[in-house]
Design an enzyme around this catalytic site. Structure first.
Site, PDB file in Angstrom:
ATOM      1  N   LYS A  22       0.836  -1.225   0.000  1.00 21.13           N
ATOM      2  CA  LYS A  22       0.000   0.000   0.000  1.00 21.13           C
ATOM      3  C   LYS A  22       0.863   1.263   0.000  1.00 21.13           C
ATOM      4  CE  LYS A  22      -1.873   1.592   4.034  1.00 21.13           C
ATOM      5  NZ  LYS A  22      -1.618   3.009   4.339  1.00 21.13           N
ATOM      6  N   ASN A  23       1.773   1.331   0.959  1.00 20.47           N
ATOM      7  CA  ASN A  23       2.503   2.595   1.114  1.00 20.47           C
ATOM      8  C   ASN A  23       3.548   2.826   0.026  1.00 20.47           C
ATOM      9  OD1 ASN A  23       0.899   3.180   3.249  1.00 20.47           O
ATOM     10  ND2 ASN A  23       2.403   2.668   4.827  1.00 20.47           N
ATOM     11  N   ARG A  92      -4.939  10.170   4.013  1.00 21.39           N
ATOM     12  CA  ARG A  92      -3.835  11.085   4.304  1.00 21.39           C
ATOM     13  C   ARG A  92      -2.843  11.168   3.149  1.00 21.39           C
ATOM     14  NH1 ARG A  92      -3.660  14.622   8.491  1.00 21.39           N
ATOM     15  NH2 ARG A  92      -1.429  14.706   8.172  1.00 21.39           N
ATOM     16  N   CYS A 116      -6.456  12.368  12.196  1.00 23.25           N
ATOM     17  CA  CYS A 116      -6.357  10.913  12.062  1.00 23.25           C
ATOM     18  C   CYS A 116      -6.253  10.295  13.446  1.00 23.25           C
ATOM     19  CB  CYS A 116      -5.138  10.573  11.236  1.00 23.25           C
ATOM     20  SG  CYS A 116      -4.950   8.820  11.005  1.00 23.25           S
ATOM     21  N   ARG A 121      -0.416  14.477  13.049  1.00 19.63           N
ATOM     22  CA  ARG A 121       0.104  14.386  11.683  1.00 19.63           C
ATOM     23  C   ARG A 121       0.057  15.719  10.920  1.00 19.63           C
ATOM     24  NH1 ARG A 121      -2.002   8.798   9.115  1.00 19.63           N
ATOM     25  NH2 ARG A 121       0.020   8.764   8.089  1.00 19.63           N
ATOM     26  N   PRO A 122       0.750  16.733  11.411  1.00 18.93           N
ATOM     27  CA  PRO A 122       0.801  17.998  10.670  1.00 18.93           C
ATOM     28  C   PRO A 122       1.587  17.834   9.369  1.00 18.93           C
ATOM     29  CG  PRO A 122       2.363  18.040  12.490  1.00 18.93           C
ATOM     30  CD  PRO A 122       1.615  16.739  12.603  1.00 18.93           C
ATOM     31  N   ILE A 123       1.498  18.840   8.476  1.00 20.11           N
ATOM     32  CA  ILE A 123       2.286  18.766   7.228  1.00 20.11           C
ATOM     33  C   ILE A 123       3.231  19.969   7.126  1.00 20.11           C
ATOM     34  CG2 ILE A 123       0.676  17.318   5.924  1.00 20.11           C
ATOM     35  CD1 ILE A 123      -0.269  19.926   4.494  1.00 20.11           C
ATOM     36  N   ASP A 305       4.060   0.827  12.260  1.00 20.50           N
ATOM     37  CA  ASP A 305       2.892   0.135  11.706  1.00 20.50           C
ATOM     38  C   ASP A 305       2.770  -1.308  12.216  1.00 20.50           C
ATOM     39  OD1 ASP A 305       2.236   2.411  10.362  1.00 20.50           O
ATOM     40  OD2 ASP A 305       3.034   1.764   8.429  1.00 20.50           O
ATOM     41  N   ILE A 327       6.990   7.264  17.209  1.00 22.13           N
ATOM     42  CA  ILE A 327       6.695   7.975  15.961  1.00 22.13           C
ATOM     43  C   ILE A 327       5.393   8.789  16.064  1.00 22.13           C
ATOM     44  CG2 ILE A 327       6.460   7.771  13.443  1.00 22.13           C
ATOM     45  CD1 ILE A 327       9.158   6.690  14.538  1.00 22.13           C
ATOM     46  N   ARG A 399      -8.795  -0.601   4.090  1.00 24.70           N
ATOM     47  CA  ARG A 399      -7.895   0.406   3.507  1.00 24.70           C
ATOM     48  C   ARG A 399      -6.567  -0.207   3.091  1.00 24.70           C
ATOM     49  NH1 ARG A 399      -7.741   5.995   6.665  1.00 24.70           N
ATOM     50  NH2 ARG A 399      -6.263   6.237   4.967  1.00 24.70           N
TER      51      ARG A 399
HETATM   52  N1  EPU Z   1       5.451  14.999  11.123  1.00 21.11           N
HETATM   53  C1  EPU Z   1       5.403  16.338  11.480  1.00 21.11           C
HETATM   54  N2  EPU Z   1       5.349  17.274  10.487  1.00 21.11           N
HETATM   55  C2  EPU Z   1       5.336  16.928   9.166  1.00 21.11           C
HETATM   56  C3  EPU Z   1       5.385  15.561   8.800  1.00 21.11           C
HETATM   57  C4  EPU Z   1       5.447  14.606   9.815  1.00 21.11           C
HETATM   58  O1  EPU Z   1       5.425  16.672  12.674  1.00 21.11           O
HETATM   59  O2  EPU Z   1       5.272  17.835   8.314  1.00 21.11           O
HETATM   60  C5  EPU Z   1       5.515  13.969  12.191  1.00 21.11           C
HETATM   61  C6  EPU Z   1       4.259  13.081  12.211  1.00 21.11           C
HETATM   62  O3  EPU Z   1       3.203  13.689  12.923  1.00 21.11           O
HETATM   63  C7  EPU Z   1       4.789  11.818  12.864  1.00 21.11           C
HETATM   64  C8  EPU Z   1       6.234  11.742  12.346  1.00 21.11           C
HETATM   65  O4  EPU Z   1       6.556  13.049  11.884  1.00 21.11           O
HETATM   66  O5  EPU Z   1       4.792  11.981  14.254  1.00 21.11           O
HETATM   67  C9  EPU Z   1       6.468  10.752  11.214  1.00 21.11           C
HETATM   68  O6  EPU Z   1       5.470  10.903  10.205  1.00 21.11           O
HETATM   69  P1  EPU Z   1       5.702  10.582   8.659  1.00 21.11           P
HETATM   70  O7  EPU Z   1       5.588  11.860   7.921  1.00 21.11           O
HETATM   71  O8  EPU Z   1       6.953   9.780   8.501  1.00 21.11           O
HETATM   72  O9  EPU Z   1       4.457   9.640   8.357  1.00 21.11           O
HETATM   73  P2  EPU Z   1       3.490   9.694   7.090  1.00 21.11           P
HETATM   74  O10 EPU Z   1       4.245   9.953   5.862  1.00 21.11           O
HETATM   75  O11 EPU Z   1       2.317  10.537   7.412  1.00 21.11           O
HETATM   76  C10 EPU Z   1       3.747   7.152   6.466  1.00 21.11           C
HETATM   77  C11 EPU Z   1       2.835   5.966   6.293  1.00 21.11           C
HETATM   78  C12 EPU Z   1       2.313   5.524   7.642  1.00 21.11           C
HETATM   79  C13 EPU Z   1       3.495   5.168   8.531  1.00 21.11           C
HETATM   80  C14 EPU Z   1       4.463   6.366   8.639  1.00 21.11           C
HETATM   81  C15 EPU Z   1       5.730   6.078   9.425  1.00 21.11           C
HETATM   82  C16 EPU Z   1       1.889   6.248   4.112  1.00 21.11           C
HETATM   83  C17 EPU Z   1       0.691   6.529   3.280  1.00 21.11           C
HETATM   84  N3  EPU Z   1       1.737   6.312   5.422  1.00 21.11           N
HETATM   85  O12 EPU Z   1       2.969   8.179   7.057  1.00 21.11           O
HETATM   86  O13 EPU Z   1       1.537   4.363   7.416  1.00 21.11           O
HETATM   87  O14 EPU Z   1       3.047   4.819   9.822  1.00 21.11           O
HETATM   88  O15 EPU Z   1       4.856   6.789   7.319  1.00 21.11           O
HETATM   89  O16 EPU Z   1       6.424   5.013   8.861  1.00 21.11           O
HETATM   90  O17 EPU Z   1       2.946   5.954   3.578  1.00 21.11           O
HETATM   91  C18 EPU Z   1      -0.252   2.849   7.742  1.00 21.11           C
HETATM   92  O18 EPU Z   1       0.072   2.301   6.682  1.00 21.11           O
HETATM   93  O19 EPU Z   1      -1.105   2.354   8.531  1.00 21.11           O
HETATM   94  C19 EPU Z   1       0.372   4.116   8.115  1.00 21.11           C
HETATM   95  C20 EPU Z   1      -0.128   4.922   9.040  1.00 21.11           C
END
Ligand code: EPU
Length: 419
Positions: A22-23, A92, A116, A121-123, A305, A327, A399
């Site tokens: 998926k990811n 997301r 979520c 999960r901010p961006i 995960d 995380i 999902r």
């Molecule tokens: N974070 C911030 N600011 C940002 C981006 C991230 O504070 O701008 C924080 C997040 O809140 C979190 C940490 O950084 O605490 C790591 O988040 P990351 O950005 O790595 O996660 P993601 O890209 O949102 C992906 C996977 C997740 C998986 C995580 C960590 C996808 C679609 N999702 O999420 O998968 O847990 O990486 O490996 O690729 C799942 O498949 O169930 C799932 C949640």
């Protein structure tokens, strides 16, 4: 509303082939928009996140066909740069379309991604990095608009590792003038896969698998055929089901190289694990052993995960275990559900740590999935528990798992999906 019905107690035996990741596939589908042409993606899992992502591609004007294994995306012509809000709030990973559309259309309209159940999960890191590449971003509480008449290569220094932010900047950087360097890039296998896909498409990327990636912008892209690897978390789910219930399971087409920390962790529970090429054989002869301290980490550490899944396994151990979640700040919603099944779990350190006092048994109960992996973990717990369980909110599990009930039934689990 669909739910899973499970009568626990059967040890699992047999063989399974692991579905596509998926990811890995979701960002690759967004990346297909970078090229004015055809992208063929194979080994695509038929899961609801993929189906929603197809709707986003279509809403942007791409044409998509999908037969359950192979997807053909024709992005020769796009008609919109607006990602419909209904999809942004559903998944997301729609955030990765920001990078793809900035590169392809130079502007993108979207809305703030919804909250979520696993954390805030901010961006902010995504947006800061886009600004460094020259994008202008306007946002209010609801909407987000990004524009970049020109994207310029830059040195991006992420504060911490983020899978999504790294993927987003990789996509935008393919269209930026010059060489972009991404420091503290995420090293997860899904990031590597996106890089390999982009390379197949004609992009020039170095440092793949390291925390420093370089992307040369402006390379000519071409039609591509790419086969995504198997899903390391789905594979880990079925191994956890084997370890929690006792038995012997062989996984075929497993992404062994990406699963080393999961395999090492399962071995700590007493599981006998052997691997050969892309096959994993897992045998558990007794109750799982407790693990004194398990901590989630970025790759190549133990994946967040897999955390709920190991929590379910450790409820079946005899003795005390602990898990520290590093995380996401909200990933222990499953605890309340496992407690309904008789688990003795204490949540500590501001929702960051759990202590599990296992007595080798769980009892079936009516429980609810709160997110994708928590839902799969409840299925693992229910297979090991005495008696009957129902797991509501199956849509979370759909999902990410093509057919969890069919797969676990094939291994001898007493499980069915009720519509
Ligand atoms: N974070 C911030 N600011 C940002 C981006 C991230 O504070 O701008 C924080 C997040 O809140 C979190 C940490 O950084 O605490 C790591 O988040 P990351 O950005 O790595 O996660 P993601 O890209 O949102 C992906 C996977 C997740 C998986 C995580 C960590 C996808 C679609 N999702 O999420 O998968 O847990 O990486 O490996 O690729 C799942 O498949 O169930 C799932 C949640």
């Amino acid at each position: 509303m669909s739910k899973l019905q499970i009568t626990g107690g059967n040890s699992l035996f047999g063989e399974l082939e692991v579905q596509g990741s998926k990811n890995a596939v979701l960002p690759i589908m967004a990346a297909a928009l970078l090229h004015k042409g055809i992208t063929v993606i194979q080994n695509v899992p038929c899961i609801s996140d993929v189906l929603v992502t197809i709707e986003i591609l279509k809403a942007l004007g791409a044409s998509v066909t999908f037969d359950g294994y192979q997807m053909v995306i024709d992005a020769s012509v796009l008609t919109s740069c607006k990602i419909p809000a209904e999809y942004v709030t559903q998944i997301r990973s729609s955030v990765i379309f920001l990078g793809a559309l900035l590169a392809r259309c130079k502007e993108v309209y979207t809305c703030q991604p919804g909250g979520c159940s696993i954390g805030k999960r901010p961006i902010n890191w995504h947006l800061e990095a886009f600004r460094k590449l020259g994008a202008e971003i306007m946002e209010d509480e609801e909407n987000l608009y990004a524009k970049a008449t020109n994207l310029y290569a830059s040195e991006i220094h992420f504060a911490c590792s983020s899978v999504g932010a790294t993927e987003n900047i990789l996509l935008a950087a393919t269209a930026a003038r010059g060489v972009t360097v991404i420091h503290q890039a995420a090293r997860e296998p899904e990031v590597m896969e996106l890089c390999w896909f982009l390379q197949t498409m004609g992009a020039e990327i170095t440092g793949i698998g390291s925390p420093c990636l370089t992307v040369k912008g402006g390379c000519k892209l071409k039609d591509t055929v790419y086969c995504v690897s198997s899903d390391r978390i789905v594979a880990g789910t079925y191994l956890c089901a084997c370890v929690a219930t006792g038995g012997k399971v062989i996984l075929r087409k497993a992404p062994v190289a990406f699963m080393q920390s999961t395999l090492r962790t399962l071995a700590l529970t007493g599981a006998e694990i052997t691997t050969y090429e892309d096959n994993i054989c897992c045998m558990q002869r007794q109750h799982p052993l407790p693990i004194a301290e398990l901590c989630t980490q970025v790759y190549p550490g133990f994946p967040t995960d897999m955390q709920s899944l190991m929590l379910a396994v450790l409820c079946m151990a005899e003795g005390t275990s602990s898990i520290y979640e590093r995380i996401f700040e909200g990933r222990f919603a499953i605890v309340e559900q496992l407690q309904k099944m008789g688990a003795d779990i204490e949540v500590l350190n501001n929702n960051r740590k759990v202590v599990i006092r296992g007595n080798g048994a769980l009892t079936g109960a009516a429980v609810k999935a709160s997110d994708l992996r928590a839902g799969a973990a409840l299925a693992v717990a229910a297979l090991a528990a005495k008696g009957e369980s129902t797991i509501e909110q199956y849509h979370y599990i759909a999902r990410g798992y093509v057919a969890i009930a069919k797969d676990l039934k094939q291994l001898g689990g007493n499980i069915c999906l009720i519509d």
